[in-house]
Design a protein around this motif. Structure first.
Motif, PDB file in Angstrom:
ATOM      1  N   GLU A   1      59.650  16.211  42.441  1.00 50.62           N
ATOM      2  CA  GLU A   1      59.669  16.755  41.076  1.00 50.62           C
ATOM      3  C   GLU A   1      59.571  15.658  40.020  1.00 50.62           C
ATOM      4  OE1 GLU A   1      64.005  15.803  41.725  1.00 50.62           O
ATOM      5  OE2 GLU A   1      62.486  16.732  42.969  1.00 50.62           O
TER       6      GLU A   1
ATOM      7  N   GLY B   1      54.471  14.327  37.757  1.00 53.83           N
ATOM      8  CA  GLY B   1      53.856  15.394  36.966  1.00 53.83           C
ATOM      9  C   GLY B   1      52.518  15.819  37.549  1.00 53.83           C
ATOM     10  N   GLN B   2      51.731  16.472  36.738  1.00 52.88           N
ATOM     11  CA  GLN B   2      50.415  16.966  37.131  1.00 52.88           C
ATOM     12  C   GLN B   2      49.364  15.867  36.960  1.00 52.88           C
ATOM     13  OE1 GLN B   2      49.841  20.094  38.465  1.00 52.88           O
ATOM     14  NE2 GLN B   2      52.074  20.039  38.510  1.00 52.88           N
ATOM     15  N   PRO B   3      48.238  15.985  37.663  1.00 55.59           N
ATOM     16  CA  PRO B   3      47.159  15.000  37.483  1.00 55.59           C
ATOM     17  C   PRO B   3      46.651  14.991  36.037  1.00 55.59           C
ATOM     18  CG  PRO B   3      46.751  16.367  39.405  1.00 55.59           C
ATOM     19  CD  PRO B   3      47.913  16.982  38.679  1.00 55.59           C
ATOM     20  N   TYR B   4      46.088  13.879  35.640  1.00 56.20           N
ATOM     21  CA  TYR B   4      45.513  13.713  34.311  1.00 56.20           C
ATOM     22  C   TYR B   4      44.007  13.893  34.390  1.00 56.20           C
ATOM     23  CZ  TYR B   4      49.855  11.729  32.495  1.00 56.20           C
ATOM     24  OH  TYR B   4      51.143  11.544  32.086  1.00 56.20           O
TER      25      TYR B   4
ATOM     26  N   PRO C   1      38.951  12.769  36.541  1.00 59.05           N
ATOM     27  CA  PRO C   1      40.323  12.927  37.024  1.00 59.05           C
ATOM     28  C   PRO C   1      41.049  11.587  37.187  1.00 59.05           C
ATOM     29  CG  PRO C   1      38.789  13.148  38.847  1.00 59.05           C
ATOM     30  CD  PRO C   1      37.959  12.972  37.606  1.00 59.05           C
TER      31      PRO C   1
ATOM     32  N   PRO D   1      48.317  11.638  39.088  1.00 62.37           N
ATOM     33  CA  PRO D   1      49.543  12.039  38.389  1.00 62.37           C
ATOM     34  C   PRO D   1      50.500  10.854  38.324  1.00 62.37           C
ATOM     35  CG  PRO D   1      49.526  12.946  40.608  1.00 62.37           C
ATOM     36  CD  PRO D   1      48.197  12.259  40.403  1.00 62.37           C
TER      37      PRO D   1
ATOM     38  N   ARG E   1      56.874  12.056  35.360  1.00 64.69           N
ATOM     39  CA  ARG E   1      56.935  13.007  34.249  1.00 64.69           C
ATOM     40  C   ARG E   1      57.779  12.476  33.096  1.00 64.69           C
ATOM     41  NH1 ARG E   1      59.032  18.252  34.888  1.00 64.69           N
ATOM     42  NH2 ARG E   1      60.867  17.249  35.711  1.00 64.69           N
TER      43      ARG E   1
END
Length: 144
Positions: free
Chosen positions: A45, A48-51, A58, A61, A64
């Protein structure tokens, strides 16, 4: 602030790196990178999500949340280490002997060769609840 971008959430967990104050600049950067590398596999956790950029390229990640970097004396590192273990905080360590090894296996062997209280810590990182991590690094200075 852009009204289309929501306000960032305040994270309940924290990543902190504590470096020994006598390290050279290249050592500080190297140790920090090594220390934080395990948190994403230990606690998924944290990632975070990919950029992607505006052209759709792409990118990987990342964490976060920010990584707070502190510095302190050898004694402060030993105290923080003990506090983290006492509180069950996820911890990574980097010892002086790891500067002369050339691979991951030798790094692990260097740590394994020394008892917990005798580790020559040059860096240590923590991930856990914000209030607990703050207590672990209490007394350390933010890295300049």
């Amino acid at each position: 602030m852009n009204p289309e971008i929501p306000s960032p959430a305040r994270f309940t967990n924290k990543i902190a790196v504590l470096l020994r104050e006598d390290l050279e600049a290249w050592q500080r950067l190297n140790v920090t990178a090594f220390l934080v590398s395990g948190f994403g596999t230990h606690d998924p956790e944290v990632i975070g999500q990919p950029y992607a950029d505006g052209d759709g390229t792409p990118y990987l990640p990342m964490f976060r949340q920010p990584v707070m970097v502190f510095e302190g004396s050898k004694e402060q590192l030993a105290t923080a280490h003990a506090r983290a273990l006492e509180r069950g905080v996820a911890t990574s360590v980097f010892i002086a002997d790891m500067f002369v090894t050339g691979n991951d296996e030798d790094n692990r062997a260097a740590v394994r060769a020394v008892g917990r209280d005798a580790l020559d810590l040059v860096g240590i990182a923590f991930y856990g609840p914000r209030n607990i991590v703050d207590k672990v690094v209490k007394g350390a200075r933010k890295h300049p």
